[in-house]
Design an enzyme around this catalytic site. Structure first.
Site, PDB file in Angstrom:
ATOM      1  N   LYS A   1       5.192 -23.474 -31.007  1.00  0.00           N
ATOM      2  CA  LYS A   1       6.515 -23.248 -30.607  1.00  0.00           C
ATOM      3  C   LYS A   1       7.516 -24.284 -30.864  1.00  0.00           C
ATOM      4  CE  LYS A   1       5.933 -19.192 -28.834  1.00  0.00           C
ATOM      5  NZ  LYS A   1       6.380 -17.953 -29.263  1.00  0.00           N
TER       6      LYS A   1
ATOM      7  N   GLY B   1       4.976  -6.468 -30.709  1.00  0.00           N
ATOM      8  CA  GLY B   1       4.307  -7.047 -29.616  1.00  0.00           C
ATOM      9  C   GLY B   1       4.586  -6.025 -28.379  1.00  0.00           C
TER      10      GLY B   1
ATOM     11  N   GLN C   1       2.803  -8.146 -22.462  1.00  0.00           N
ATOM     12  CA  GLN C   1       3.326  -8.389 -20.961  1.00  0.00           C
ATOM     13  C   GLN C   1       4.886  -8.110 -21.185  1.00  0.00           C
ATOM     14  OE1 GLN C   1       3.394 -12.135 -19.271  1.00  0.00           O
ATOM     15  NE2 GLN C   1       3.586 -11.484 -17.152  1.00  0.00           N
TER      16      GLN C   1
ATOM     17  N   ASP D   1       2.907  -2.703 -32.431  1.00  0.00           N
ATOM     18  CA  ASP D   1       1.775  -3.550 -31.957  1.00  0.00           C
ATOM     19  C   ASP D   1       0.370  -3.156 -32.631  1.00  0.00           C
ATOM     20  OD1 ASP D   1       0.037  -5.163 -30.405  1.00  0.00           O
ATOM     21  OD2 ASP D   1       1.598  -5.366 -28.923  1.00  0.00           O
ATOM     22  N   ILE D   2      -0.570  -4.046 -32.598  1.00  0.00           N
ATOM     23  CA  ILE D   2      -1.769  -3.778 -33.329  1.00  0.00           C
ATOM     24  C   ILE D   2      -2.507  -2.472 -32.550  1.00  0.00           C
ATOM     25  CG2 ILE D   2      -3.184  -5.554 -32.283  1.00  0.00           C
ATOM     26  CD1 ILE D   2      -4.044  -6.494 -35.214  1.00  0.00           C
TER      27      ILE D   2
ATOM     28  N   ASN E   1       0.056  -5.022 -37.713  1.00  0.00           N
ATOM     29  CA  ASN E   1      -0.593  -6.161 -37.551  1.00  0.00           C
ATOM     30  C   ASN E   1       0.546  -7.401 -38.186  1.00  0.00           C
ATOM     31  OD1 ASN E   1      -1.893  -8.845 -38.271  1.00  0.00           O
ATOM     32  ND2 ASN E   1      -3.524  -7.904 -38.928  1.00  0.00           N
TER      33      ASN E   1
ATOM     34  N   TYR F   1      -0.652 -24.099 -29.063  1.00  0.00           N
ATOM     35  CA  TYR F   1       0.617 -23.030 -28.844  1.00  0.00           C
ATOM     36  C   TYR F   1       1.780 -23.859 -28.706  1.00  0.00           C
ATOM     37  CZ  TYR F   1       3.181 -19.893 -25.727  1.00  0.00           C
ATOM     38  OH  TYR F   1       3.991 -18.900 -25.192  1.00  0.00           O
TER      39      TYR F   1
ATOM     40  N   ILE G   1       5.957 -16.000 -16.808  1.00  0.00           N
ATOM     41  CA  ILE G   1       6.651 -14.911 -16.545  1.00  0.00           C
ATOM     42  C   ILE G   1       5.571 -14.036 -15.515  1.00  0.00           C
ATOM     43  CG2 ILE G   1       7.621 -12.726 -17.356  1.00  0.00           C
ATOM     44  CD1 ILE G   1       9.146 -15.068 -18.349  1.00  0.00           C
TER      45      ILE G   1
HETATM   46  C1  AKB Z   1       1.352 -19.676 -21.234  1.00  0.00           C
HETATM   47  O1  AKB Z   1       1.027 -19.893 -20.014  1.00  0.00           O
HETATM   48  O2  AKB Z   1       0.788 -19.895 -22.324  1.00  0.00           O
HETATM   49  C2  AKB Z   1       2.737 -18.747 -21.348  1.00  0.00           C
HETATM   50  C3  AKB Z   1       3.814 -19.666 -21.634  1.00  0.00           C
HETATM   51  C4  AKB Z   1       4.183 -20.702 -20.582  1.00  0.00           C
HETATM   52  O3  AKB Z   1       4.358 -19.856 -22.577  1.00  0.00           O
HETATM   53  N1  AKB Z   1       2.807 -18.095 -20.336  1.00  0.00           N
END
Ligand code: AKB
Length: 317
Positions: A147, A9, A13, A35-36, A53, A143, A173
């Site tokens: 996580k 990656g 960012q 990275d890809i 990938n 997401y 970030i």
């Molecule tokens: C997002 O907004 O999805 C990310 C995070 C807080 O993991 N920046």
């Protein structure tokens, strides 16, 4: 022993800046960016780059073998807003790639793994203020679910197979060198670009939406600080809470107005508001401070000054 690091990656960012930081410490030749797609010219020109990938575990293993890689920083992820649009793809990318890397460590091909979690691992039932390290975690986004699950898998591989995997729950970030993509906290980067380009910004998060955030130099220091800590100091093997600054869009606007008094902010919340509303406002990161000496440096005004100064040069203004 010589360390050789693979960053998965590297065009993202965090990857862009992490590669450059690691190359300063370990030497350009010993940090393999991947990275890809091609990364920032600074990354491409200063050391080795491999196209990978992350869904292809054999390819990761091939690059690990080719370069004698000892540590992997696995930064590839589909972020919160994008993953809501393609849930199955997001889940597959975020989870399969983690297994590829954890299994390489389990099989002894690499010694150490870094994998980021996020404030997205928390959910609407989590205490919003001073969110503890251990608390209710019922994420409501794809997401966040990936996580949360990833954290548990990291802990499992540590306990069961002695894999030295380390992780931080990143807040939003903010950075000027490379842009984020597909996150709910992205407004906090866009606002600086638009302040300089248009003198105004319309925030997709509403007034009063306070979220944990961090300036990139602090995020990089935290990441390498955790990876450099002696293994016995890393007592949390799910993922560490990490705090820098917490603010809402109007607070960034006030900070920008100290330098650009005419800057205007308005609000047009979209589907990302519900995601932001499910996340904490202020994180308690005392475990990271106690265990491996974490301390943030940048407050909002210092970050604003640095962002505007660097972006002006970048945008040729
Ligand atoms: C997002 O907004 O999805 C990310 C995070 C807080 O993991 N920046």
């Amino acid at each position: 022993m010589k360390e050789v690091i693979l960053v998965l990656g590297a065009s993202g960012q965090i990857g862009t800046e992490l590669v450059m930081n690691l190359r300063e410490t370990y030497g350009n030749a010993n940090v393999v960016a991947s990275d890809i797609k091609d990364a920032h010219p600074d990354v491409m020109e200063s050391g080795p780059f491999e196209e990978i990938n992350v869904m292809d575990g054999n390819r990761i293993a091939e690059v690990v073998k080719k370069h004698g890689v000892t540590q992997v920083y696995h930064l590839v992820a589909m972020l919160s807003a994008t993953a809501e649009r393609m849930p199955e793809k997001g889940w597959a990318l975020n989870m399969d790639s983690l297994f590829h890397v954890l299994n390489l460590a389990k099989d002894g091909a690499i010694k150490k793994v870094y994998w980021p979690s996020s404030i997205a691992c928390f959910g609407p039932n989590t205490p919003k203020m001073n969110t503890p390290q251990e608390t209710i975690m019922e994420p409501s986004t794809v997401y966040g679910i990936s996580k949360q699950a990833g954290e548990q898998w990291c802990n499992y591989y540590f306990n069961k197979y002695n894999v030295d995997v380390r992780s931080i729950r990143y807040p939003g970030i903010i950075s000027w060198k490379s842009e984020p993509g597909g996150g709910t906290t992205d407004y906090a980067v866009e606002i600086y670009y638009e302040a300089l380009k248009q003198g105004k910004y319309t925030s997709f998060l509403d007034k009063g939406t306070m979220l944990p955030m961090m300036y990139m130099p602090d995020a990089i220091r935290a990441t390498v600080g955790l990876m450099d800590a002696p293994a016995d100091q890393v007592k949390v093997r799910t993922s560490y809470n990490l705090a820098g600054i917490s603010f809402a869009p109007e607070h960034v606007a006030e900070s920008i107005q100290k330098i650009m008094p005419d800057f205007k902010l308005d609000f047009a919340p979209d589907f990302r508001q519900a995601i932001a509303d499910s996340w904490p406002s202020i994180i308690d990161d005392s475990r990271a401070r106690e265990d491996w000496g974490w301390k943030h440096e940048f407050d909002l005004d210092r970050m604003t000054e640095d962002m505007l100064t660097n972006l002006k040069v970048k945008l040729g203004l």
